[in-house]
Design an enzyme around this catalytic site. Sequence first.
Site, PDB file in Angstrom:
ATOM      1  CG  ASP A  16     115.997  22.631 125.401  1.00 46.87           C
ATOM      2  OD1 ASP A  16     116.920  22.028 124.805  1.00 46.87           O
ATOM      3  OD2 ASP A  16     116.083  22.986 126.588  1.00 46.87           O
ATOM      4  CG  ASN A  64     123.091  26.042 119.666  1.00 46.76           C
ATOM      5  OD1 ASN A  64     121.992  26.156 119.135  1.00 46.76           O
ATOM      6  ND2 ASN A  64     123.215  25.833 120.976  1.00 46.76           N
TER       7      ASN A  64
END
Length: 243
Positions: A16, A64
């Site tokens: 991330d 996503n």
Amino acid sequence: MDSNAVIPRHVAIVMDGNGRWARKRFMPRFFGHKAGVDSLVKTVLSCADRGIEYLTVYAFSSENWKRPTEEVSGLMGLVLVAVAKYLTKLADQGVRIVIVGDRNQVSDKLRAAWEQAETLTRDNTRITLSVCFNYGGRWDVVQACRQAMRDGVSPDELDEARLGRYMALSHAPDPDLFIRTGGEIRISNFLLWQAAYSELVFTDCLWPEFNDAELDAALAEYARRDRRFGGVKDSAPIEARRA
């Protein structure tokens, strides 16, 4: 790194912070993802050097797809570029590559690139890199149940071990160490089944900046943990301990 330190057999990472890394440099998010790929390749080799047998990374989650179309398209293209740029290098370093996730939504070209990577590296044994792409922990449990049902497994026959053989990561042991970069403190639908007893380590480091020092810090933290898996190490009766 202490040569006597306890090394996890399997490390899982939520990579991330790519977008924030790019934003800090006034660059489009795509450049953060590109830098993230470079960081991944370095981390794979660093893990192999430390004797870690399995590395599993969260590259693209089921959620996503909600991101802007331009970013998603860029990520798909980046995968193709990464395969062309790094596949031979990783193969030569003994890395086995396995793609984990729902392949139905991706293009034929992307599936072909994944199959090329898996085929070229399938006999490598130094470290197994599992790339979770279009993956979600809940999806994994559902697809495992569906496969078991298709195979005619009855409710009475279905237990944890049986269902585990249908999970998308059945080729690897459960992760010992779960790392998330980027400062967020959650697992975000990653390896919900497999991470039941993983040691969790969260770092503020943005993924493109993840390096050997960050990896060793996480490994050192893991080595300090007391892993009991729901039991106790000193199992002597209370009376005996009081004597």
